[in-house]
Design a protein around this motif. Sequence first.
Motif, short mmCIF file in Angstrom:
data_model
loop_
_atom_site.label_atom_id
_atom_site.label_comp_id
_atom_site.label_asym_id
_atom_site.label_seq_id
_atom_site.Cartn_x
_atom_site.Cartn_y
_atom_site.Cartn_z
N THR A 67 -11.72 -3.40 -4.88
CA THR A 67 -10.89 -3.66 -3.71
C THR A 67 -9.84 -2.58 -3.54
O THR A 67 -9.56 -2.13 -2.42
CB THR A 67 -10.20 -5.03 -3.84
N ASP A 117 -11.52 0.45 -2.13
CA ASP A 117 -11.78 0.24 -0.70
C ASP A 117 -10.51 0.47 0.12
O ASP A 117 -10.56 1.06 1.21
CB ASP A 117 -12.31 -1.17 -0.45
N GLU A 174 -9.95 3.25 3.06
CA GLU A 174 -9.42 2.90 4.38
C GLU A 174 -8.18 3.73 4.70
O GLU A 174 -7.99 4.18 5.84
CB GLU A 174 -9.07 1.41 4.43
#
Length: 307
Positions: free
Chosen positions: A116, A119, A123
């Motif tokens: 996470t 990620d 982003e």
Amino acid sequence: MRDFRFSCNVFGVETHEAFIDRCRLVERLGYDTLFAPDHVGAPAPFPVLVAAANATERLRVGTLVLNAAFWNPALLARDIATTDILTGGRLEVGLGAGYMKSEFDAAGVAWEPFGTRVDRMAETIQVLEHWFRTGDQAGLPGGRAPQPVQRHGFHHSGPPLIVGGNGDRVLKLAAEQADIVAVTGIYQVKGEKPGTSRLGTAAEAEERVRFVQKQAGARADEIEWNILVQRVVQTTDRRAAAESLAAQFTFDMAVDEVLETPFLLIGTVDEMAEQVLRNRERFGFSYYTVHDPHLEAFAPVIEALRP
């Protein structure tokens, strides 16, 4: 084969005068870049970098590395662009996923699974690229956002991008996006609480470089490799120094592994210079970073390696 670049991490800011003197010493000793880390309790990185650039003439400045989870991407884009302007286009932007749970806890930021966090970093890179490319601040006071001076990184829309880490997901992202891949040599110990670390071996460094090269494909030759050296030990007896270091490590490391790892430099100035040359040949590391306490010990090695 890339030319060498040399850099150091700044650990603290005590007074304005002392910091300015330190930055000028960094430049005088032949370093190319001064980096600020991003740790809870450490100085705020961007003011440090602006002050360092203003105190020097040619020194580049950068973050090694920002913890992406601590930053709002749109506001980070503003800080990066403003800092690139105020440093005269001398900024390099390093991003990482964060690895010390204690810092997340101290900052009140949720500690999420590693995937996470990666990620979130991916982003962040996408948002930064968008803001640098478009300057889109439509409908907001102030109109167009500040734009970076440089157009080398973030797919030619901002400053050079450094991605640092050791795990597959971070390094895959680095292979796809980064101008500079930074390898710290600090590995999370499996089965231990987050933040429990050990030093990487030469074999592990070699495998990580090969992994990124494979993932990068056609752009592999475009990547500049940064290595964070954890210790610089000037000595006339390499093996005795390595034995002493091995005894200090919490997790076992053989003396020969201590001597071989690229994350430690041990020996006379000539021996350390030879080690740096071997590491460039074997791993591709050409952008060397040392911690601030080793600034002066490493300087003669820089001098020995300059053309």
